[in-house]
Enzyme design. Structure first.
Site, short mmCIF file in Angstrom:
data_model
loop_
_atom_site.label_atom_id
_atom_site.label_comp_id
_atom_site.label_asym_id
_atom_site.label_seq_id
_atom_site.Cartn_x
_atom_site.Cartn_y
_atom_site.Cartn_z
N GLU A 127 4.35 6.40 -10.66
CA GLU A 127 5.03 6.96 -9.48
C GLU A 127 6.51 6.60 -9.51
O GLU A 127 7.36 7.43 -9.17
CB GLU A 127 4.39 6.42 -8.20
CG GLU A 127 3.14 7.13 -7.76
CD GLU A 127 2.63 6.58 -6.43
OE1 GLU A 127 2.50 7.37 -5.48
OE2 GLU A 127 2.38 5.37 -6.34
N SER A 147 0.85 -1.19 0.00
CA SER A 147 0.00 0.00 0.00
C SER A 147 0.88 1.24 0.00
O SER A 147 2.12 1.15 0.03
CB SER A 147 -0.91 0.02 1.23
OG SER A 147 -0.13 0.15 2.42
N LYS A 148 0.23 2.41 -0.02
CA LYS A 148 0.95 3.69 -0.07
C LYS A 148 1.95 3.84 1.06
O LYS A 148 2.99 4.47 0.89
CB LYS A 148 -0.07 4.83 -0.01
CG LYS A 148 -0.61 5.25 -1.36
CD LYS A 148 0.42 6.04 -2.12
CE LYS A 148 -0.19 6.66 -3.38
NZ LYS A 148 0.85 7.36 -4.16
N ARG A 149 1.64 3.29 2.21
CA ARG A 149 2.55 3.48 3.35
C ARG A 149 3.87 2.78 3.15
O ARG A 149 4.85 3.06 3.86
CB ARG A 149 1.89 3.01 4.65
CG ARG A 149 1.57 1.53 4.69
CD ARG A 149 0.70 1.19 5.89
NE ARG A 149 0.31 -0.20 5.90
CZ ARG A 149 1.04 -1.18 6.41
NH1 ARG A 149 2.21 -0.91 6.96
NH2 ARG A 149 0.61 -2.43 6.39
#
Length: 461
Positions: free
Chosen positions: A246, A236-238
């Site tokens: 990206e 995930s983004k974390r």
């Protein structure tokens, strides 16, 4: 048989790194087998799908260099065909009309928790259908035995048919369900191998039953374990960047990203750095591991550094200039671009990303007076400013060749009875505004006589 694989994303957001790896595996396997790689955009969710998401998928695949062998197919354009097949199944008796309402289904599930519900309309006379209710069409799934799939990655997997209900294949409004549309599309596209994440494994049992009901040959399935973060949880983004674009924005080369994704779940001995040609030659889906992979950004950074050092200098220069044009207070004229190109062989030796490379090259485009880092400013003592004036005079009298520059630096160090590093430190500060740079002789040559002497003079004033 021509091997045909496909990547079939739903355009509801970014191209996730897990989806990108799935696309890569499909591409490599089709190329390895001399086959074709196709793209299908599964855009039937009209509320969530957006044109921007479709473009993000196309841009991500293009950045990765995953060319398809035909224009993309949009699933939303094929609803008439999906309905046609559903009605063929209805005529053949492998599907049936169902007038069960959502409220009735909810009540049945509440009355029988944990039990797979089959519609009572499976065996009920359609003449008893309520007026004014549009029926859905359900698969008449087998109730006994097992559905077995020989998976290219997972091996033999099976489920008892009693665990699978009669799923809807065509809703009352005439729209197809995901499970049905996927099967019809893969059949019509002549897909021979379906390679996707193992979160689709339960879908495969249901889809296999539709193939069987239509008398169609099933494709070979290969379910690849998902990518987790370093902590073992779903990526995930974390955990850092999770979309292809990206990674591009953060300064990774596509060769490094594709190389790293290839090694997440697949290996060929101890081979770490793998070109596209070698990947096509070596990759086989049956060699993919069954266990989940963990994203390791330190390894990706290392690999990106390897690919940067191997990259063409002209290409890196273009990428760096593209980054630097977005920064304020730089003078990116022709002279600065030539300086960056000249010093690129040295600059790229330590960089792990294009952003780092741009950071290290930025001094070549800084106008005077240079902004000094604190440590660099501290190196410009009164004594060192006198040293810089002498160096400026001596260097100005040379032809500014590498040999002449080296001779001046060594003679100056010898005359003062100090090591060469003590001469290079204030000179580096004067030329770059930093305490870190490529070799001082290469830096001087890249700046050129006029700019180098102007910087030395400014720092020694």
């Amino acid at each position: 048989m021509t091997v045909r694989t496909r990547f079939a994303p739903s355009p509801t957001g970014m191209l996730h790194i897990g989806g990108a790896r799935t696309a890569l595996f499909n591409y490599l396997y089709s190329r390895h087998m001399g086959g074709e790689f196709l793209l299908r955009i599964e855009d039937t969710d009209k509320e969530r799908n957006t044109p921007q998401a479709v473009q993000a998928i196309l841009d991500g695949l293009a950045w990765m260099g995953l060319e398809t062998d035909a224009p993309p197919i949009f699933q939303s354009t094929r609803e008439a065909r999906h309905a046609e097949v559903a009605h063929q199944m209805l005529a053949a008796g492998t599907a049936y009309r169902c007038w069960l309402t959502a409220d009735e289904l909810k009540a049945m599930r509440e009355a029988n928790p944990g039990v797979k519900i089959r519609s009572p309309w499976r065996d009920r006379d359609p003449s008893e259908a309520p007026a004014g209710v549009t029926p859905s069409i359900r698969l008449r799934a087998p109730q006994e035995g097992e559905t077995v799939v020989d998976d290219l990655v997972q091996g033999i997997v099976r489920v008892a048919n009693s665990e699978l209900d009669d799923m809807i294949i065509l809703r009352g409004d005439g729209s197809p369900t995901y499970q049905h549309a996927v099967v019809v599309d893969d059949h019509d596209m002549a897909i021979t191998h379906v390679i996707r994440g193992d979160d689709h494994l339960t879908n495969t049992f249901r889809q296999a039953q539709i193939y069987d009901a239509m008398g169609w040959d099933r494709p070979r399935f290969g379910h690849v374990p998902l990518i987790h973060g370093a902590d073992g949880h779903k990526l995930s983004k974390r955990h850092g960047a999770v979309s292809v674009l990206e990674f591009a924005e953060q300064g990774y080369l596509r060769e490094a990203v594709c190389n790293y994704l290839l090694r997440l779940g697949w290996a060929h001995g101890d081979l770490e750095v793998i070109s596209r040609d070698d990947a096509i030659r070596l990759f086989d889906i049956v060699d993919v591991n069954r266990g989940a992979s963990r994203m390791d950004y330190a390894k990706l950074n290392h690999l990106n550094g390897v690919w940067i050092r191997a990259a063409d200098d002209a290409r890196l220069t273009e990428l760096v200039i593209e980054r630097l044009t977005q920064r304020a207070n730089l003078a990116l004229g022709t002279d600065a671009m030539h300086r960056i190109a000249a010093l690129m062989p040295e600059l790229k030796q330590r960089a792990k990303t294009i952003i780092e490379l741009a950071d290290s090259a930025a001094f070549l485009a800084h106008p005077l007076p240079l902004a000094m880092e604190p440590k660099a400013a501290a190196a410009l003592t009164a004594e060192n400013r006198l040293l810089l004036r002498d160096l400026g005079t001596a260097l100005g009298a040379t032809d500014f060749s590498r040999e002449a520059i080296d001779a001046v630096l060594r003679a100056t160090a010898e005359a003062r009875g100090v090591k060469l590093g003590l001469i290079a430190a204030p000179l580096r500060a004067a030329l770059t505004g930093s305490t870190v740079s490529p070799g001082i002789d290469a830096t001087l040559i890249a700046l050129g006589r006029t700019e180098a002497l102007a910087r030395i003079a400014a720092a020694s004033a």
